[in-house]
Design a protein around this motif. Sequence first.
Motif, short mmCIF file in Angstrom:
data_model
loop_
_atom_site.label_atom_id
_atom_site.label_comp_id
_atom_site.label_asym_id
_atom_site.label_seq_id
_atom_site.Cartn_x
_atom_site.Cartn_y
_atom_site.Cartn_z
N ARG A 147 0.79 -1.16 0.15
CA ARG A 147 0.16 -0.04 0.01
C ARG A 147 0.75 1.25 0.06
O ARG A 147 0.48 2.14 -0.49
CB ARG A 147 -0.94 -0.05 1.19
CG ARG A 147 -1.98 -0.96 0.98
CD ARG A 147 -3.07 -0.82 2.17
NE ARG A 147 -4.14 -1.76 1.73
CZ ARG A 147 -5.24 -1.93 2.55
NH1 ARG A 147 -5.26 -0.98 3.70
NH2 ARG A 147 -6.27 -2.64 2.31
N GLU A 148 2.11 1.19 0.80
CA GLU A 148 2.79 2.43 0.86
C GLU A 148 3.19 2.75 -0.78
O GLU A 148 3.44 4.06 -1.14
CB GLU A 148 3.97 2.09 1.61
CG GLU A 148 4.94 3.36 1.64
CD GLU A 148 6.16 3.25 2.77
OE1 GLU A 148 6.92 4.18 2.90
OE2 GLU A 148 6.12 2.16 3.23
N ILE A 149 3.62 1.83 -1.55
CA ILE A 149 4.09 2.26 -2.95
C ILE A 149 2.80 2.67 -3.79
O ILE A 149 3.25 3.52 -4.58
CB ILE A 149 5.12 0.99 -3.53
CG1 ILE A 149 6.24 0.73 -2.96
CG2 ILE A 149 5.22 1.15 -5.12
CD1 ILE A 149 7.06 -0.41 -3.26
N GLN A 150 1.82 1.91 -3.51
CA GLN A 150 0.45 2.36 -4.28
C GLN A 150 0.23 3.64 -3.99
O GLN A 150 -0.09 4.59 -4.74
CB GLN A 150 -0.68 1.22 -3.86
CG GLN A 150 -0.44 0.00 -4.53
CD GLN A 150 -1.77 -0.79 -3.82
OE1 GLN A 150 -1.94 -0.86 -2.93
NE2 GLN A 150 -2.55 -1.28 -5.10
N VAL A 182 -8.00 11.88 -4.00
CA VAL A 182 -8.91 11.24 -3.57
C VAL A 182 -9.08 9.49 -3.92
O VAL A 182 -9.28 8.66 -2.94
CB VAL A 182 -10.29 11.66 -4.38
CG1 VAL A 182 -11.59 10.62 -3.77
CG2 VAL A 182 -10.38 13.09 -3.62
N CYS A 183 -8.32 9.23 -4.86
CA CYS A 183 -8.36 7.71 -5.18
C CYS A 183 -7.35 7.08 -4.18
O CYS A 183 -7.55 6.13 -3.59
CB CYS A 183 -7.88 7.55 -6.55
SG CYS A 183 -7.74 5.95 -7.17
N SER A 184 -6.29 7.71 -4.10
CA SER A 184 -5.22 7.15 -3.14
C SER A 184 -5.79 7.29 -1.76
O SER A 184 -5.64 6.22 -0.96
CB SER A 184 -4.07 8.21 -2.95
OG SER A 184 -3.00 7.78 -1.88
N ILE A 185 -6.75 8.07 -1.20
CA ILE A 185 -7.16 8.17 -0.08
C ILE A 185 -8.07 6.98 0.09
O ILE A 185 -8.06 6.11 1.28
CB ILE A 185 -7.80 9.52 0.59
CG1 ILE A 185 -6.54 10.62 0.81
CG2 ILE A 185 -8.50 9.30 1.83
CD1 ILE A 185 -7.13 12.00 0.78
#
Length: 60
Positions: free
Chosen positions: A23-26, A51-54
């Motif tokens: 998830r960190e790299i994503q 927003v997508c990242s969050i």
Amino acid sequence: MESRAAASRLRAAGLLAQHADHREIQAWTYETEAWRALTAGDYVRAFSSNVCSISRNFRM
């Protein structure tokens, strides 16, 4: 040309991170895409990338 290559590398990193469930790299790939959009003046794309990242990386 350089921009397309950078975008391709970013997509590849995102896919690898997704398959590895990292998830960190994503999150980094979304943040980087948002930064690229922001510096290009595409504020809507920058906002939607964040927003997508969050939503994808901070599930409750």
